[in-house]
Enzyme design. Structure first.
Site, PDB file in Angstrom:
ATOM      1  N   ARG A 200     -10.048   0.234   8.856  1.00 22.39           N
ATOM      2  CA  ARG A 200      -9.552  -1.096   9.171  1.00 22.39           C
ATOM      3  C   ARG A 200     -10.569  -1.907   9.943  1.00 22.39           C
ATOM      4  O   ARG A 200     -10.299  -3.060  10.269  1.00 22.39           O
ATOM      5  CB  ARG A 200      -8.304  -0.957  10.055  1.00 22.39           C
ATOM      6  CG  ARG A 200      -7.006  -1.236   9.341  1.00 22.39           C
ATOM      7  CD  ARG A 200      -5.921  -0.909  10.338  1.00 22.39           C
ATOM      8  NE  ARG A 200      -4.712  -1.604  10.073  1.00 22.39           N
ATOM      9  CZ  ARG A 200      -3.648  -1.052   9.480  1.00 22.39           C
ATOM     10  NH1 ARG A 200      -3.700   0.172   9.024  1.00 22.39           N
ATOM     11  NH2 ARG A 200      -2.553  -1.745   9.328  1.00 22.39           N
TER      12      ARG A 200
ATOM     13  N   ARG B 189      11.097  -2.115  11.798  1.00 21.61           N
ATOM     14  CA  ARG B 189       9.969  -1.675  12.617  1.00 21.61           C
ATOM     15  C   ARG B 189       9.700  -2.733  13.676  1.00 21.61           C
ATOM     16  O   ARG B 189       9.745  -3.929  13.384  1.00 21.61           O
ATOM     17  CB  ARG B 189       8.720  -1.530  11.738  1.00 21.61           C
ATOM     18  CG  ARG B 189       8.486  -0.133  11.241  1.00 21.61           C
ATOM     19  CD  ARG B 189       7.406  -0.016  10.190  1.00 21.61           C
ATOM     20  NE  ARG B 189       6.129  -0.627  10.497  1.00 21.61           N
ATOM     21  CZ  ARG B 189       5.052  -0.557   9.697  1.00 21.61           C
ATOM     22  NH1 ARG B 189       5.129   0.116   8.553  1.00 21.61           N
ATOM     23  NH2 ARG B 189       3.921  -1.130  10.010  1.00 21.61           N
TER      24      ARG B 189
ATOM     25  N   LYS C  67       0.832  -1.205   0.000  1.00 20.48           N
ATOM     26  CA  LYS C  67       0.000   0.000   0.000  1.00 20.48           C
ATOM     27  C   LYS C  67       0.866   1.255   0.000  1.00 20.48           C
ATOM     28  O   LYS C  67       0.668   2.155  -0.805  1.00 20.48           O
ATOM     29  CB  LYS C  67      -0.941  -0.006   1.222  1.00 20.48           C
ATOM     30  CG  LYS C  67      -1.829  -1.248   1.290  1.00 20.48           C
ATOM     31  CD  LYS C  67      -2.780  -1.229   2.465  1.00 20.48           C
ATOM     32  CE  LYS C  67      -2.131  -1.265   3.839  1.00 20.48           C
ATOM     33  NZ  LYS C  67      -1.385  -2.515   4.135  1.00 20.48           N
TER      34      LYS C  67
ATOM     35  N   ARG D 219      11.876  -5.995   5.232  1.00 21.94           N
ATOM     36  CA  ARG D 219      11.787  -4.525   5.165  1.00 21.94           C
ATOM     37  C   ARG D 219      12.641  -3.866   6.250  1.00 21.94           C
ATOM     38  O   ARG D 219      12.467  -4.100   7.437  1.00 21.94           O
ATOM     39  CB  ARG D 219      10.333  -4.082   5.339  1.00 21.94           C
ATOM     40  CG  ARG D 219      10.208  -2.568   5.491  1.00 21.94           C
ATOM     41  CD  ARG D 219       8.812  -2.065   5.394  1.00 21.94           C
ATOM     42  NE  ARG D 219       7.919  -2.630   6.389  1.00 21.94           N
ATOM     43  CZ  ARG D 219       6.612  -2.416   6.406  1.00 21.94           C
ATOM     44  NH1 ARG D 219       6.046  -1.677   5.482  1.00 21.94           N
ATOM     45  NH2 ARG D 219       5.864  -2.962   7.344  1.00 21.94           N
TER      46      ARG D 219
ATOM     47  N   ARG E  95      -0.537  -9.256  13.536  1.00 15.68           N
ATOM     48  CA  ARG E  95      -1.119  -8.284  12.592  1.00 15.68           C
ATOM     49  C   ARG E  95      -1.918  -8.993  11.496  1.00 15.68           C
ATOM     50  O   ARG E  95      -2.982  -8.530  11.092  1.00 15.68           O
ATOM     51  CB  ARG E  95      -0.014  -7.423  11.957  1.00 15.68           C
ATOM     52  CG  ARG E  95       0.570  -6.397  12.913  1.00 15.68           C
ATOM     53  CD  ARG E  95       1.907  -5.870  12.422  1.00 15.68           C
ATOM     54  NE  ARG E  95       1.816  -5.099  11.214  1.00 15.68           N
ATOM     55  CZ  ARG E  95       2.857  -4.867  10.401  1.00 15.68           C
ATOM     56  NH1 ARG E  95       4.059  -5.362  10.688  1.00 15.68           N
ATOM     57  NH2 ARG E  95       2.702  -4.156   9.319  1.00 15.68           N
TER      58      ARG E  95
HETATM   59  P1  AP5 Z   1       4.730  -1.676   1.939  1.00 15.72           P
HETATM   60  O1  AP5 Z   1       4.338  -0.877   0.747  1.00 15.72           O
HETATM   61  O2  AP5 Z   1       5.437  -0.982   3.042  1.00 15.72           O
HETATM   62  O3  AP5 Z   1       3.446  -2.470   2.480  1.00 15.72           O
HETATM   63  P2  AP5 Z   1       2.168  -1.917   3.208  1.00 15.72           P
HETATM   64  O4  AP5 Z   1       0.991  -2.590   2.574  1.00 15.72           O
HETATM   65  O5  AP5 Z   1       2.174  -0.422   3.248  1.00 15.72           O
HETATM   66  O6  AP5 Z   1       2.409  -2.593   4.631  1.00 15.72           O
HETATM   67  P3  AP5 Z   1       2.553  -1.991   6.088  1.00 15.72           P
HETATM   68  O7  AP5 Z   1       3.181  -3.061   6.895  1.00 15.72           O
HETATM   69  O8  AP5 Z   1       3.233  -0.664   6.123  1.00 15.72           O
HETATM   70  O9  AP5 Z   1       1.037  -1.794   6.380  1.00 15.72           O
HETATM   71  P4  AP5 Z   1       0.232  -2.044   7.619  1.00 15.72           P
HETATM   72  O10 AP5 Z   1      -1.095  -1.796   7.061  1.00 15.72           O
HETATM   73  O11 AP5 Z   1       0.347  -3.293   8.382  1.00 15.72           O
HETATM   74  O12 AP5 Z   1       0.894  -1.009   8.624  1.00 15.72           O
HETATM   75  P5  AP5 Z   1       0.516   0.499   8.941  1.00 15.72           P
HETATM   76  O13 AP5 Z   1       1.742   1.269   8.929  1.00 15.72           O
HETATM   77  O14 AP5 Z   1      -0.660   0.949   8.158  1.00 15.72           O
HETATM   78  O15 AP5 Z   1       5.584  -2.930   1.436  1.00 15.72           O
HETATM   79  C1  AP5 Z   1       6.181  -3.808   2.363  1.00 15.72           C
HETATM   80  C2  AP5 Z   1       7.591  -4.173   1.872  1.00 15.72           C
HETATM   81  O16 AP5 Z   1       7.477  -4.871   0.646  1.00 15.72           O
HETATM   82  C3  AP5 Z   1       8.440  -2.943   1.582  1.00 15.72           C
HETATM   83  O17 AP5 Z   1       9.773  -3.202   1.983  1.00 15.72           O
HETATM   84  C4  AP5 Z   1       8.374  -2.772   0.047  1.00 15.72           C
HETATM   85  O18 AP5 Z   1       9.526  -2.203  -0.474  1.00 15.72           O
HETATM   86  C5  AP5 Z   1       8.180  -4.208  -0.396  1.00 15.72           C
HETATM   87  N1  AP5 Z   1       7.356  -4.314  -1.600  1.00 15.72           N
HETATM   88  C6  AP5 Z   1       6.112  -3.799  -1.773  1.00 15.72           C
HETATM   89  N2  AP5 Z   1       5.648  -4.111  -2.998  1.00 15.72           N
HETATM   90  C7  AP5 Z   1       6.624  -4.838  -3.618  1.00 15.72           C
HETATM   91  C8  AP5 Z   1       6.732  -5.439  -4.896  1.00 15.72           C
HETATM   92  N3  AP5 Z   1       5.743  -5.370  -5.802  1.00 15.72           N
HETATM   93  N4  AP5 Z   1       7.861  -6.099  -5.204  1.00 15.72           N
HETATM   94  C9  AP5 Z   1       8.868  -6.193  -4.278  1.00 15.72           C
HETATM   95  N5  AP5 Z   1       8.834  -5.642  -3.048  1.00 15.72           N
HETATM   96  C10 AP5 Z   1       7.713  -4.970  -2.717  1.00 15.72           C
HETATM   97  O19 AP5 Z   1      -0.032   0.340  10.450  1.00 15.72           O
HETATM   98  C11 AP5 Z   1       0.851   0.047  11.507  1.00 15.72           C
HETATM   99  C12 AP5 Z   1       0.052  -0.015  12.816  1.00 15.72           C
HETATM  100  O20 AP5 Z   1      -0.594   1.245  13.056  1.00 15.72           O
HETATM  101  C13 AP5 Z   1      -1.099  -1.031  12.872  1.00 15.72           C
HETATM  102  O21 AP5 Z   1      -0.637  -2.328  13.170  1.00 15.72           O
HETATM  103  C14 AP5 Z   1      -1.956  -0.431  13.982  1.00 15.72           C
HETATM  104  O22 AP5 Z   1      -1.390  -0.655  15.237  1.00 15.72           O
HETATM  105  C15 AP5 Z   1      -1.861   1.061  13.688  1.00 15.72           C
HETATM  106  N6  AP5 Z   1      -2.912   1.514  12.773  1.00 15.72           N
HETATM  107  C16 AP5 Z   1      -2.721   2.076  11.542  1.00 15.72           C
HETATM  108  N7  AP5 Z   1      -3.898   2.371  10.980  1.00 15.72           N
HETATM  109  C17 AP5 Z   1      -4.856   1.987  11.862  1.00 15.72           C
HETATM  110  C18 AP5 Z   1      -6.272   2.001  11.830  1.00 15.72           C
HETATM  111  N8  AP5 Z   1      -6.950   2.482  10.775  1.00 15.72           N
HETATM  112  N9  AP5 Z   1      -6.934   1.524  12.915  1.00 15.72           N
HETATM  113  C19 AP5 Z   1      -6.280   1.059  13.999  1.00 15.72           C
HETATM  114  N10 AP5 Z   1      -4.934   0.989  14.086  1.00 15.72           N
HETATM  115  C20 AP5 Z   1      -4.224   1.454  13.016  1.00 15.72           C
END
Ligand code: AP5
Length: 236
Positions: A110, A181, A35, A149, A192
């Site tokens: 979410r 992280r 994402k 990552r 997660r």
């Molecule tokens: P990346 O693009 O970083 O993946 P992502 O989908 O953004 O995954 P995240 O882990 O950042 O998302 P998340 O939803 O769990 O965490 P968030 O920060 O929102 O890609 C991942 C890796 O893969 C990278 O290294 C990238 O380079 C690589 N990659 C990607 N695509 C690729 C490809 N095509 N080919 C090769 N490599 C690739 O949330 C964190 C925490 O915040 C949650 O756990 C929760 O505690 C809190 N939180 C956030 N939002 C809420 C909410 N709405 N409600 C409640 N708690 C929340």
């Protein structure tokens, strides 16, 4: 906890102009689906800000704010932050001038409660939701991506070491120190993924029912997935 936000998602002068290419969209998908990776491309294509609740929360933690102190434990354990805190955060963020022409939500909603709150918020603003894109990636690939990552403490860039024979010892962009992280450690990642299946996956049916959902295969190169995503957003 001492860590920089990966990408800035606060309103800035650079993004304060309202683009004619209006888009209100949600990027849905499990941790590691990509994402955040594709957000810059979407921002450039549509001229709308990328609003990642994860990045906003990490900025609060890095800034030592009261909200940052409240959410830090939930995030480190891989649990969801309470709905109302997130809803208030998003309400404030999408009320900023750079979001008047649309926005791309990443990591929100979410839960069904968050989705309902968003719907009410958009109704108040008389801004319809155009499309919800689900990035689909199988769990084996998600785990490989997340465990590979690493982020730079200095510039915040993401370096993924999955599949590399000789991973870099420091950031390839600026030489800064790389770190993982806390919630990317395997045991927390499993939590997660479990929370995603239980609390976030039901949104797929919810938005399917609204006729807003598009599916994108998130496996493949970054470029390939970005092309599919841009096409799916345009089809909304
Ligand atoms: P990346 O693009 O970083 O993946 P992502 O989908 O953004 O995954 P995240 O882990 O950042 O998302 P998340 O939803 O769990 O965490 P968030 O920060 O929102 O890609 C991942 C890796 O893969 C990278 O290294 C990238 O380079 C690589 N990659 C990607 N695509 C690729 C490809 N095509 N080919 C090769 N490599 C690739 O949330 C964190 C925490 O915040 C949650 O756990 C929760 O505690 C809190 N939180 C956030 N939002 C809420 C909410 N709405 N409600 C409640 N708690 C929340």
């Amino acid at each position: 906890m001492d860590r920089p936000a990966r990408k800035t998602s606060v309103a800035s002068e650079a993004t304060s102009e309202v683009s004619p290419a209006r888009l209100v969209a949600i990027l849905l998908g499990p941790p590691g689906a990509g994402k955040g990776t594709h957000a810059d491309r979407v921002e450039a294509e549509y001229g709308v800000p990328h609003i990642s609740t994860g990045d906003l929360l990490r900025e609060h933690i890095a800034g030592g704010t009261e909200l940052g102190r409240q959410v830090c434990g939930y995030m480190d354990r891989g649990e969801l932050v309470p709905d109302q805190l997130i809803i208030d955060l998003v309400t404030e963020r999408i009320g900023q001038p750079d979001a008047a022409g649309g926005f791309l939500l990443d990591g929100f909603p979410r839960t069904i409660q968050q989705a309902v709150a968003l719907e009410e918020l958009l109704q108040e603003k008389q801004t319809p939701l155009d499309v919800v894109v689900l990035l689909e990636v199988d769990e084996e690939l998600l785990i490989a991506r997340i465990s590979g990552r690493y982020l730079c403490r200095q510039c915040g860039e993401d370096t993924n070491i999955a599949g590399l024979d000789s991973p870099p010892a420091s950031c390839p962009y600026c030489g800064g120190e790389l770190y993982q992280r806390a919630d990317d450690r395997l045991e927390t990642l499993e939590e997660r993924l479990q929370i995603y299946r239980q609390q976030t996956a039901p949104l797929v049916e919810y938005y399917k029912g609204e006729g807003l959902l598009r599916w994108v295969d998130g496996a493949g190169s970054v470029e390939e997935v970005a092309e599919r995503l841009i096409e799916a957003l345009g089809a909304g």
